[in-house]
Design a protein around this motif. Structure first.
Motif, PDB file in Angstrom:
ATOM      1  N   ARG A 130      -1.370   3.216   5.837  1.00 48.19           N
ATOM      2  CA  ARG A 130      -0.386   2.675   4.823  1.00 48.19           C
ATOM      3  C   ARG A 130       0.232   3.881   4.147  1.00 48.19           C
ATOM      4  NH1 ARG A 130       1.062   3.144  -0.525  1.00 48.19           N
ATOM      5  NH2 ARG A 130       2.532   1.653  -1.050  1.00 48.19           N
ATOM      6  N   ALA A 131       1.557   3.976   4.205  1.00 51.45           N
ATOM      7  CA  ALA A 131       2.323   4.952   3.575  1.00 51.45           C
ATOM      8  C   ALA A 131       3.640   4.327   2.845  1.00 51.45           C
ATOM      9  CB  ALA A 131       3.002   5.836   4.714  1.00 51.45           C
ATOM     10  N   ARG A 132       3.979   5.163   1.770  1.00 48.87           N
ATOM     11  CA  ARG A 132       5.203   5.061   1.061  1.00 48.87           C
ATOM     12  C   ARG A 132       6.223   6.365   1.472  1.00 48.87           C
ATOM     13  NH1 ARG A 132       7.054   2.864  -4.053  1.00 48.87           N
ATOM     14  NH2 ARG A 132       5.049   2.373  -4.591  1.00 48.87           N
ATOM     15  N   ILE A 133       6.944   5.854   2.042  1.00 50.32           N
ATOM     16  CA  ILE A 133       8.039   6.820   2.884  1.00 50.32           C
ATOM     17  C   ILE A 133       8.960   7.248   1.839  1.00 50.32           C
ATOM     18  CG2 ILE A 133       9.795   7.341   4.841  1.00 50.32           C
ATOM     19  CD1 ILE A 133       8.396   4.517   5.750  1.00 50.32           C
ATOM     20  N   ARG A 134       9.182   8.616   1.596  1.00 47.49           N
ATOM     21  CA  ARG A 134      10.193   9.286   0.696  1.00 47.49           C
ATOM     22  C   ARG A 134      11.559   8.679   1.124  1.00 47.49           C
ATOM     23  NH1 ARG A 134       7.820  13.122  -2.006  1.00 47.49           N
ATOM     24  NH2 ARG A 134       5.954  14.185  -0.794  1.00 47.49           N
ATOM     25  N   PHE A 135      12.455   8.253   0.229  1.00 46.21           N
ATOM     26  CA  PHE A 135      13.806   7.730   0.427  1.00 46.21           C
ATOM     27  C   PHE A 135      14.698   8.502   1.104  1.00 46.21           C
ATOM     28  CE2 PHE A 135      18.022   6.387  -0.815  1.00 46.21           C
ATOM     29  CZ  PHE A 135      18.105   5.062  -0.433  1.00 46.21           C
ATOM     30  N   ILE A 170      10.399   0.920   3.388  1.00 45.27           N
ATOM     31  CA  ILE A 170       9.893   2.147   2.472  1.00 45.27           C
ATOM     32  C   ILE A 170       8.420   1.961   2.235  1.00 45.27           C
ATOM     33  CG2 ILE A 170       9.731   2.843  -0.041  1.00 45.27           C
ATOM     34  CD1 ILE A 170      12.620   1.899  -0.105  1.00 45.27           C
ATOM     35  N   GLN A 171       7.838   0.783   2.284  1.00 45.68           N
ATOM     36  CA  GLN A 171       6.281   0.835   2.028  1.00 45.68           C
ATOM     37  C   GLN A 171       6.108   0.078   3.569  1.00 45.68           C
ATOM     38  OE1 GLN A 171       4.496  -0.414  -1.794  1.00 45.68           O
ATOM     39  NE2 GLN A 171       6.399   0.007  -2.595  1.00 45.68           N
ATOM     40  N   GLN A 172       5.129   0.872   4.298  1.00 43.83           N
ATOM     41  CA  GLN A 172       4.609   0.253   5.531  1.00 43.83           C
ATOM     42  C   GLN A 172       3.170   0.678   5.783  1.00 43.83           C
ATOM     43  OE1 GLN A 172       6.668  -1.309   7.567  1.00 43.83           O
ATOM     44  NE2 GLN A 172       8.092  -1.294   6.198  1.00 43.83           N
ATOM     45  N   ALA A 173       2.659  -0.307   6.568  1.00 45.67           N
ATOM     46  CA  ALA A 173       1.000   0.097   7.063  1.00 45.67           C
ATOM     47  C   ALA A 173       1.030  -0.574   8.570  1.00 45.67           C
ATOM     48  CB  ALA A 173       0.470  -0.755   6.223  1.00 45.67           C
ATOM     49  N   THR A 174      -0.104  -0.072   8.956  1.00 44.63           N
ATOM     50  CA  THR A 174      -0.704  -0.678  10.319  1.00 44.63           C
ATOM     51  C   THR A 174      -1.948  -1.091  10.112  1.00 44.63           C
ATOM     52  OG1 THR A 174       0.946   0.541  11.552  1.00 44.63           O
ATOM     53  CG2 THR A 174      -0.856  -0.473  12.915  1.00 44.63           C
ATOM     54  N   ILE A 175      -2.393  -2.204  10.566  1.00 47.21           N
ATOM     55  CA  ILE A 175      -3.647  -2.847  10.660  1.00 47.21           C
ATOM     56  C   ILE A 175      -4.202  -2.854  12.153  1.00 47.21           C
ATOM     57  CG2 ILE A 175      -5.485  -4.373  10.184  1.00 47.21           C
ATOM     58  CD1 ILE A 175      -3.674  -5.322   7.552  1.00 47.21           C
ATOM     59  N   SER A 176      -4.965  -2.199  12.602  1.00 46.34           N
ATOM     60  CA  SER A 176      -5.225  -2.275  13.877  1.00 46.34           C
ATOM     61  C   SER A 176      -6.838  -2.471  14.295  1.00 46.34           C
ATOM     62  CB  SER A 176      -5.171  -0.857  14.826  1.00 46.34           C
ATOM     63  OG  SER A 176      -5.237   0.145  14.327  1.00 46.34           O
ATOM     64  N   ILE A 177      -7.170  -3.346  15.164  1.00 49.41           N
ATOM     65  CA  ILE A 177      -8.703  -3.697  15.667  1.00 49.41           C
ATOM     66  C   ILE A 177      -8.820  -3.252  17.060  1.00 49.41           C
ATOM     67  CG2 ILE A 177     -10.242  -5.704  15.878  1.00 49.41           C
ATOM     68  CD1 ILE A 177      -8.301  -7.220  14.189  1.00 49.41           C
ATOM     69  N   TRP A 178     -10.070  -2.487  16.976  1.00 43.72           N
ATOM     70  CA  TRP A 178     -10.422  -1.764  18.383  1.00 43.72           C
ATOM     71  C   TRP A 178     -11.817  -2.160  18.687  1.00 43.72           C
ATOM     72  CZ3 TRP A 178      -6.999   1.849  20.629  1.00 43.72           C
ATOM     73  CH2 TRP A 178      -5.962   1.958  20.073  1.00 43.72           C
ATOM     74  N   GLU A 209       3.158   8.731  -0.582  1.00 43.72           N
ATOM     75  CA  GLU A 209       1.884   8.485  -0.902  1.00 43.72           C
ATOM     76  C   GLU A 209       1.231   7.830   0.372  1.00 43.72           C
ATOM     77  OE1 GLU A 209      -0.254   5.823  -4.292  1.00 43.72           O
ATOM     78  OE2 GLU A 209       0.918   4.547  -3.058  1.00 43.72           O
ATOM     79  N   GLU A 210      -0.193   7.996   0.628  1.00 37.60           N
ATOM     80  CA  GLU A 210      -0.605   7.569   1.896  1.00 37.60           C
ATOM     81  C   GLU A 210      -1.927   7.218   1.717  1.00 37.60           C
ATOM     82  OE1 GLU A 210      -0.726  10.320   5.365  1.00 37.60           O
ATOM     83  OE2 GLU A 210      -0.168  11.915   3.886  1.00 37.60           O
ATOM     84  N   LEU A 211      -2.336   6.354   2.495  1.00 40.53           N
ATOM     85  CA  LEU A 211      -3.906   5.859   2.643  1.00 40.53           C
ATOM     86  C   LEU A 211      -4.118   5.829   3.986  1.00 40.53           C
ATOM     87  CD1 LEU A 211      -6.420   4.742   1.172  1.00 40.53           C
ATOM     88  CD2 LEU A 211      -5.412   2.585   1.593  1.00 40.53           C
ATOM     89  N   PHE A 212      -5.363   6.114   4.296  1.00 45.51           N
ATOM     90  CA  PHE A 212      -5.950   5.953   5.854  1.00 45.51           C
ATOM     91  C   PHE A 212      -7.754   5.194   5.510  1.00 45.51           C
ATOM     92  CE2 PHE A 212      -8.718   7.502   9.366  1.00 45.51           C
ATOM     93  CZ  PHE A 212      -7.965   7.166  10.349  1.00 45.51           C
ATOM     94  N   ALA A 213      -7.825   4.397   6.181  1.00 47.50           N
ATOM     95  CA  ALA A 213      -9.277   3.861   5.993  1.00 47.50           C
ATOM     96  C   ALA A 213      -9.559   3.393   7.309  1.00 47.50           C
ATOM     97  CB  ALA A 213      -9.018   2.684   4.799  1.00 47.50           C
ATOM     98  N   ARG A 214     -11.196   3.169   7.430  1.00 49.80           N
ATOM     99  CA  ARG A 214     -11.628   2.623   8.693  1.00 49.80           C
ATOM    100  C   ARG A 214     -12.662   1.778   7.974  1.00 49.80           C
ATOM    101  NH1 ARG A 214     -12.743   8.088  12.394  1.00 49.80           N
ATOM    102  NH2 ARG A 214     -10.511   8.704  12.379  1.00 49.80           N
ATOM    103  N   PHE A 215     -12.848   0.664   8.789  1.00 53.79           N
ATOM    104  CA  PHE A 215     -13.655  -0.352   8.369  1.00 53.79           C
ATOM    105  C   PHE A 215     -14.585  -0.919   9.592  1.00 53.79           C
ATOM    106  CE2 PHE A 215      -9.827  -0.870   5.982  1.00 53.79           C
ATOM    107  CZ  PHE A 215     -10.198  -0.831   4.784  1.00 53.79           C
ATOM    108  N   VAL A 216     -15.883  -1.355   9.339  1.00 57.62           N
ATOM    109  CA  VAL A 216     -16.682  -2.057  10.355  1.00 57.62           C
ATOM    110  C   VAL A 216     -16.396  -3.413  10.084  1.00 57.62           C
ATOM    111  CG1 VAL A 216     -19.012  -2.048  11.230  1.00 57.62           C
ATOM    112  CG2 VAL A 216     -18.025  -0.209  10.366  1.00 57.62           C
ATOM    113  N   PRO A 217     -15.985  -4.181  11.274  1.00 53.52           N
ATOM    114  CA  PRO A 217     -15.915  -5.562  11.088  1.00 53.52           C
ATOM    115  C   PRO A 217     -17.205  -6.286  11.453  1.00 53.52           C
ATOM    116  CG  PRO A 217     -14.909  -4.890  13.270  1.00 53.52           C
ATOM    117  CD  PRO A 217     -15.223  -3.622  12.360  1.00 53.52           C
ATOM    118  N   TYR A 218     -17.619  -7.512  10.852  1.00 54.15           N
ATOM    119  CA  TYR A 218     -18.884  -8.073  11.036  1.00 54.15           C
ATOM    120  C   TYR A 218     -18.716  -9.404  11.449  1.00 54.15           C
ATOM    121  CZ  TYR A 218     -18.864  -9.580   6.039  1.00 54.15           C
ATOM    122  OH  TYR A 218     -18.468 -10.098   4.896  1.00 54.15           O
TER     123      TYR A 218
END
Length: 231
Positions: A130-135, A170-178, A209-218
């Motif tokens: 997820r990121a907030r892109i500078r204008f 401006i505020q964009q993210a990607t959610i991906s499942i692998w 601003e940016e965020l990178f996160a990884r999750f374990v799906p159950y």
């Protein structure tokens, strides 16, 4: 109690339901106030392509939530009026139940995830970027990232990828499942288009601003593209 995260993907089909879902990007916050056990949430629109996209998709939306425990999530999904209305208006929906494994960065000044799981190379993983892109960097960013969206299509191990965001452009993210973390890492570090954009991100300082996160799906509840999500 152990924190969990849920990501519910909704498809809406008719014009009236698409319009309703679009308005809930703002009006839906009324239905999310004072929800027991809810520590963080986002109502997200989507892009028209896999990954980041400047073109909106008015037929897909995401409700992303962080809970004190699964019990609070279950009560919300069973009883909350806003969520029940979304269910009724959607042609299809699926909820991914996730345990946080790692997170770096911030989302609106907050890092909402507590580590409750450990990643394994041969096990499924869900990735949030997820990121907030500078204008002043918008043109530079959008002129480059479309190649990354295209490079995701048909990639080995990818189950589902949706580009989402709070605000267009401006505020964009990607959610991906692998299917496995190993296949996700292969894409992240070996795909030339993805590597190029990662390098440009640092060089051109795109993000405020940016965020990178990884999750374990159950667990996955619901269907997507007419079938259960399987990893």
């Amino acid at each position: 109690m152990s924190q969990i995260t849920t990501s519910t993907f909704f498809k809406v089909a008719t014009f009236s339901n698409k319009w309703w879902a679009f308005t809930q990007m703002q009006l839906g916050h009324l239905g999310m106030k004072q929800v027991a056990g809810l520590t963080f949430y986002k109502i997200l629109g989507s892009g028209a392509k896999n990954g980041f996209s400047a073109i909106p998709n008015f037929g897909t939306y995401v409700l992303f939530c962080v809970w004190e425990s699964e019990a609070f999530a279950t009560a919300f999904f069973e009883e909350n009026t806003f969520f029940k209305n979304y269910q009724k208006r959607s042609s299809e929906h699926v909820t991914a139940y996730l345990n946080s494994a790692e997170a770096h960065g911030f989302w609106n000044g907050t890092q909402p995830f507590q580590k409750t799981a450990t990643l394994a190379k041969d096990k499924p993983v869900v990735v949030l970027t997820r990121a907030r892109i500078r204008f002043r960097k918008l043109w530079s960013f959008w002129s480059k990232v479309s190649t990354v969206s295209q490079s995701l299509e048909g990639y080995d191990g990818l189950v589902l990828s949706i580009g989402v965001g709070e605000w267009p452009l401006i505020q964009q993210a990607t959610i991906s499942i692998w299917k496995t973390q190993a296949e996700m890492m292969d894409y992240a570090y070996k795909n030339p288009r993805h590597k190029e954009v990662v390098l440009l991100t640092r060089k051109l300082n795109w993000y405020q601003e940016e965020l990178f996160a990884r999750f374990v799906p159950y667990k996955f509840v619901g269907t997507w593209d007419g079938k259960p999500v399987e990893v």
